[in-house]
Each structure stands twice: as C-alpha cells, then as structure tokens.
Write a protein that holds these residues in place. Structure first.
Motif, mmCIF file in Angstrom:
data_model
loop_
_atom_site.group_PDB
_atom_site.id
_atom_site.type_symbol
_atom_site.label_atom_id
_atom_site.label_comp_id
_atom_site.label_asym_id
_atom_site.label_seq_id
_atom_site.Cartn_x
_atom_site.Cartn_y
_atom_site.Cartn_z
ATOM 1 N N ASP A 147 96.899 -82.957 57.922
ATOM 2 C CA ASP A 147 95.736 -83.425 57.177
ATOM 3 C C ASP A 147 95.348 -84.825 57.654
ATOM 4 O O ASP A 147 95.728 -85.835 57.057
ATOM 5 C CB ASP A 147 96.018 -83.424 55.677
ATOM 6 C CG ASP A 147 94.793 -83.832 54.869
ATOM 7 O OD1 ASP A 147 93.674 -83.778 55.420
ATOM 8 O OD2 ASP A 147 94.950 -84.208 53.684
ATOM 9 N N VAL A 148 94.588 -84.852 58.746
ATOM 10 C CA VAL A 148 94.134 -86.109 59.330
ATOM 11 C C VAL A 148 92.620 -86.077 59.438
ATOM 12 O O VAL A 148 91.969 -85.054 59.194
ATOM 13 C CB VAL A 148 94.765 -86.347 60.721
ATOM 14 C CG1 VAL A 148 96.285 -86.419 60.610
ATOM 15 C CG2 VAL A 148 94.354 -85.246 61.709
ATOM 16 N N ALA A 149 92.044 -87.205 59.829
ATOM 17 C CA ALA A 149 90.592 -87.281 59.992
ATOM 18 C C ALA A 149 90.127 -86.404 61.152
ATOM 19 O O ALA A 149 90.812 -86.296 62.175
ATOM 20 C CB ALA A 149 90.164 -88.723 60.236
ATOM 21 N N ILE A 150 88.976 -85.761 60.975
ATOM 22 C CA ILE A 150 88.357 -85.006 62.062
ATOM 23 C C ILE A 150 86.985 -85.603 62.359
ATOM 24 O O ILE A 150 86.279 -86.055 61.456
ATOM 25 C CB ILE A 150 88.239 -83.499 61.760
ATOM 26 C CG1 ILE A 150 87.278 -83.221 60.593
ATOM 27 C CG2 ILE A 150 89.611 -82.895 61.492
ATOM 28 C CD1 ILE A 150 86.902 -81.762 60.450
ATOM 29 N N TYR A 151 86.647 -85.592 63.636
ATOM 30 C CA TYR A 151 85.371 -86.111 64.107
ATOM 31 C C TYR A 151 84.683 -84.998 64.894
ATOM 32 O O TYR A 151 85.078 -84.690 66.013
ATOM 33 C CB TYR A 151 85.583 -87.345 64.979
ATOM 34 C CG TYR A 151 86.109 -88.530 64.205
ATOM 35 C CD1 TYR A 151 85.236 -89.456 63.637
ATOM 36 C CD2 TYR A 151 87.478 -88.707 64.031
ATOM 37 C CE1 TYR A 151 85.715 -90.537 62.917
ATOM 38 C CE2 TYR A 151 87.969 -89.790 63.309
ATOM 39 C CZ TYR A 151 87.074 -90.700 62.755
ATOM 40 O OH TYR A 151 87.562 -91.770 62.031
ATOM 41 N N PRO A 152 83.660 -84.378 64.311
ATOM 42 C CA PRO A 152 83.005 -83.233 64.958
ATOM 43 C C PRO A 152 81.927 -83.647 65.944
ATOM 44 O O PRO A 152 81.523 -84.810 66.033
ATOM 45 C CB PRO A 152 82.410 -82.469 63.778
ATOM 46 C CG PRO A 152 82.116 -83.532 62.768
ATOM 47 C CD PRO A 152 83.190 -84.573 62.937
ATOM 48 N N GLY A 153 81.418 -82.652 66.670
ATOM 49 C CA GLY A 153 80.389 -82.891 67.654
ATOM 50 C C GLY A 153 79.026 -83.182 67.061
ATOM 51 O O GLY A 153 78.161 -83.746 67.731
ATOM 52 N N HIS A 154 78.827 -82.809 65.805
ATOM 53 C CA HIS A 154 77.573 -83.077 65.093
ATOM 54 C C HIS A 154 77.927 -83.380 63.647
ATOM 55 O O HIS A 154 78.861 -82.797 63.086
ATOM 56 C CB HIS A 154 76.630 -81.870 65.124
ATOM 57 C CG HIS A 154 76.317 -81.357 66.495
ATOM 58 N ND1 HIS A 154 75.218 -81.761 67.223
ATOM 59 C CD2 HIS A 154 76.966 -80.461 67.279
ATOM 60 C CE1 HIS A 154 75.203 -81.144 68.391
ATOM 61 N NE2 HIS A 154 76.259 -80.336 68.444
ATOM 62 N N GLY A 155 77.183 -84.269 63.029
ATOM 63 C CA GLY A 155 77.370 -84.521 61.615
ATOM 64 C C GLY A 155 78.498 -85.488 61.309
ATOM 65 O O GLY A 155 79.118 -86.064 62.213
ATOM 66 N N PRO A 156 78.792 -85.669 60.008
ATOM 67 C CA PRO A 156 79.748 -86.687 59.596
ATOM 68 C C PRO A 156 81.203 -86.292 59.829
ATOM 69 O O PRO A 156 81.525 -85.115 60.012
ATOM 70 C CB PRO A 156 79.476 -86.825 58.093
ATOM 71 C CG PRO A 156 78.987 -85.462 57.684
ATOM 72 C CD PRO A 156 78.169 -84.973 58.851
ATOM 73 N N ALA A 157 82.053 -87.298 59.791
ATOM 74 C CA ALA A 157 83.497 -87.074 59.871
ATOM 75 C C ALA A 157 83.991 -86.434 58.574
ATOM 76 O O ALA A 157 83.318 -86.449 57.541
ATOM 77 C CB ALA A 157 84.218 -88.388 60.138
ATOM 78 N N SER A 158 85.202 -85.885 58.640
ATOM 79 C CA SER A 158 85.812 -85.279 57.463
ATOM 80 C C SER A 158 87.336 -85.362 57.646
ATOM 81 O O SER A 158 87.822 -86.200 58.400
ATOM 82 C CB SER A 158 85.338 -83.826 57.303
ATOM 83 O OG SER A 158 85.828 -83.264 56.102
#
Length: 214
Positions: A191-202
């Motif tokens: 359960d760590v931060a994710i940074y996608p190719g579009h849109g906000p982090a989660s």
C-alpha cells in the motif's frame, strides 16, 4: 524521494521527474509530446539533471516527446521489450480514428534507441532502484515501475491503473484477459503511493477499496 510532475498537452499525459533524497540527479518517467520545455524549466528550478528515461508503455502520447527530451539530455531510455515495435511507426499502433490527430505530431519522427525492460528487471540509477513489473493488457509491454529510495517506494502505473479507473483494452495490442491478470498482480502490491499516466496520484490501498474495476 521527491516526485515532480508536469504535463504534456497531447492527451494530458503526466511526465515525472523522480529524485532520491538529497540528490541532484533524477530519472524521468514518460515523455509526452511537447513535455521537454516544461521538464527543462522544472528541472532547472529544482537543480536536477536526469540520468535516464523510463517509459511505462509505448503509446504515442507517452513517447512522442522523447526526441526533444534526448536533444536536451543524452541519457538511456528503457521500455518494456514487447512495446519496442511501437517506436518505429507510432501512428500505426492506435486505432485508425486517431490517425488524423497524430499525423502532424509524427511528421519527421525517427525512432530513438531504447533498451528493453524485462519483467522483474531492476536498475540502479540516480540513487534509486527501479524494478519493472510486467502488466500487459493496455499494451503488450506495459510495465508498472516500482521505484525505491531506501525504505520509501512509489509505483508508476502508466495506463494500467488510474485513480478510480483502469486503462482501456480495446486498442491494438490490448487484451482484456491479460489486463485482469495484471490487475490481480496489482492487488498484491504494498500500500504505497501510485502515480498514473493520466490524472491524480492515489494509493494502492485506496484503489483496492474504491476503484470499481479492481
């Protein structure tokens, strides 16, 4: 670890610069069309020099800024091996309805040199450990990039998982069953931060709890 974000105008792609704590070098993740000037300003302000580019996958919106990036910084580029062919003729790797939109963007395009990333391969650069996790479905060579600085980890998900959504599987090279397998693998990540190719982090946990596709 610091994650700096800018955007490419074409399809609003997130382009990231990632640095380890206390370092003045970094890695770049994805290279959207026209991202280079924004990256140059971002890195100059932060006093950072890139050491490598990592591509989450080979779709045109994530790669068409590569040549402008490489003109500024002569660094190695890493891409999932099954997506290497997409660099040869980017406009041909999407559905025909995208062709008119892509035509002016690929004029004069030449495929840059890249090194293949394999599932489970780890690279040490700029004080970071980058591990590629194969996640096909959106494209054949889509990768989750697990980036570690000491005991801190962030995951760059490309177009596999977004905040509240997942990548489409109806473009050439997409595979709904492969995507389901990739999403099951995603569910096993910490359960760590994710940074996608579009849109906000989660975060991984937030998506597992609230993303209707997971």
């Amino acid at each position: 670890m610091d994650v700096l974000t800018t955007h490419a105008e074409f399809l609003d792609v997130n382009c990231y610069a990632v640095r380890a704590e206390g370092r003045s070098d970094c890695i770049l993740i994805d290279a959207g069309y026209d991202c280079a000037p924004r990256l140059e300003s971002l890195l100059a302000e932060a006093g950072l020099v890139p050491q490598a580019v990592f591509l989450t996958h080979g779709h045109p919106d994530h790669i068409l800024g590569l040549n402008n990036v490489l003109a500024r910084w002569n660094v190695p580029v890493h891409l999932g091996g099954p997506d290497r062919y997409r660099l040869q003729d980017p406009a041909s790797t999407l559905s025909p309805q995208f062709a008119p939109m892509l035509a002016p963007l690929v004029e004069g395009w030449t495929a840059p040199e890249v090194s293949d990333l394999a599932d489970g391969q780890s690279l040490e650069t700029a004080g970071l450990t980058v591990t590629a996790v194969s996640a096909p479905g959106h494209t054949e060579g889509s990768m989750l990039l697990r980036v570690v600085d000491g005991d801190e980890e962030n995951i760059f998900t490309g177009d596999v998982v977004f905040a509240g959504a997942i990548g489409r599987v109806d473009l050439p090279g997409g595979d709904a069953q492969a995507m389901q397998d990739s999403l099951r693998a995603f569910a096993t990540l910490p359960d760590v931060a994710i940074y996608p190719g579009h849109g906000p982090a989660s975060r991984v946990g937030r998506e597992l709890a609230a993303n209707p596709f997971l």
